[in-house]
Design a protein around this motif. Sequence first.
Motif, PDB file in Angstrom:
ATOM      1  N   GLY A 194       0.815  -1.178   0.000  1.00  0.00           N
ATOM      2  CA  GLY A 194       0.000   0.000   0.000  1.00  0.00           C
ATOM      3  C   GLY A 194       0.865   1.251   0.000  1.00  0.00           C
ATOM      4  N   ALA A 195       0.213   2.372  -0.048  1.00  0.00           N
ATOM      5  CA  ALA A 195       0.914   3.646  -0.045  1.00  0.00           C
ATOM      6  C   ALA A 195       0.104   4.676   0.722  1.00  0.00           C
ATOM      7  N   ARG A 196       0.817   5.652   1.278  1.00  0.00           N
ATOM      8  CA  ARG A 196       0.178   6.747   1.998  1.00  0.00           C
ATOM      9  C   ARG A 196       1.046   7.989   1.894  1.00  0.00           C
ATOM     10  N   ARG A 197       0.491   9.126   2.249  1.00  0.00           N
ATOM     11  CA  ARG A 197       1.282  10.354   2.284  1.00  0.00           C
ATOM     12  C   ARG A 197       2.260  10.254   3.451  1.00  0.00           C
ATOM     13  N   PRO A 198       3.498  10.672   3.248  1.00  0.00           N
ATOM     14  CA  PRO A 198       4.467  10.562   4.348  1.00  0.00           C
ATOM     15  C   PRO A 198       4.164  11.557   5.456  1.00  0.00           C
ATOM     16  N   GLN A 199       4.388  11.121   6.668  1.00  0.00           N
ATOM     17  CA  GLN A 199       4.268  11.991   7.831  1.00  0.00           C
ATOM     18  C   GLN A 199       5.661  12.090   8.414  1.00  0.00           C
ATOM     19  N   GLY A 200       6.271  13.243   8.269  1.00  0.00           N
ATOM     20  CA  GLY A 200       7.668  13.399   8.668  1.00  0.00           C
ATOM     21  C   GLY A 200       8.564  13.091   7.475  1.00  0.00           C
ATOM     22  N   ARG A 230       5.591  17.359  -7.155  1.00  0.00           N
ATOM     23  CA  ARG A 230       5.713  18.235  -5.985  1.00  0.00           C
ATOM     24  C   ARG A 230       5.683  17.409  -4.710  1.00  0.00           C
ATOM     25  N   ARG A 231       6.035  18.029  -3.627  1.00  0.00           N
ATOM     26  CA  ARG A 231       6.099  17.340  -2.330  1.00  0.00           C
ATOM     27  C   ARG A 231       4.762  16.682  -1.980  1.00  0.00           C
ATOM     28  N   ASP A 232       3.656  17.327  -2.319  1.00  0.00           N
ATOM     29  CA  ASP A 232       2.329  16.770  -2.007  1.00  0.00           C
ATOM     30  C   ASP A 232       2.046  15.475  -2.775  1.00  0.00           C
ATOM     31  N   ASP A 233       2.769  15.237  -3.867  1.00  0.00           N
ATOM     32  CA  ASP A 233       2.554  14.038  -4.665  1.00  0.00           C
ATOM     33  C   ASP A 233       3.272  12.811  -4.103  1.00  0.00           C
ATOM     34  N   LEU A 234       4.268  13.027  -3.285  1.00  0.00           N
ATOM     35  CA  LEU A 234       5.075  11.909  -2.800  1.00  0.00           C
ATOM     36  C   LEU A 234       4.239  10.958  -1.959  1.00  0.00           C
ATOM     37  N   ARG A 235       4.457   9.678  -2.185  1.00  0.00           N
ATOM     38  CA  ARG A 235       3.772   8.627  -1.434  1.00  0.00           C
ATOM     39  C   ARG A 235       4.810   7.676  -0.849  1.00  0.00           C
ATOM     40  N   GLN A 236       4.555   7.252   0.350  1.00  0.00           N
ATOM     41  CA  GLN A 236       5.451   6.345   1.058  1.00  0.00           C
ATOM     42  C   GLN A 236       4.863   4.943   1.050  1.00  0.00           C
ATOM     43  N   ALA A 237       5.707   3.957   0.819  1.00  0.00           N
ATOM     44  CA  ALA A 237       5.262   2.566   0.836  1.00  0.00           C
ATOM     45  C   ALA A 237       4.951   2.153   2.269  1.00  0.00           C
ATOM     46  N   THR A 238       3.855   1.441   2.433  1.00  0.00           N
ATOM     47  CA  THR A 238       3.488   0.941   3.760  1.00  0.00           C
ATOM     48  C   THR A 238       3.601  -0.569   3.770  1.00  0.00           C
TER      49      THR A 238
END
Length: 74
Positions: A1-7, A38-46
């Motif tokens: 999955g993916a989500r917006r990074p926090q930190g 842009r930074r808002d587009d980045l997604r982090q793998a979960t």
Amino acid sequence: GARRPQGALTKLHLAATVQAAAPHQRARGRSGRGLVVRRDDLRQATREGREGNLVLFVVDASGSMAARQRMSAV
């Protein structure tokens, strides 16, 4: 999955990042090749906990392989 990074971003999910950035390319003035990300587009793998093991049995059930004995053994 993916989500917006926090930190801090630790593990980039490339497919989800591209999918988040793609709809906004015209509005961002993209011309030519490449994506404007842009930074808002980045997604982090979960990661989801521990995965179980998958055991798969493959049996050749064709007539030339003495299938009756093999299928009864399986």
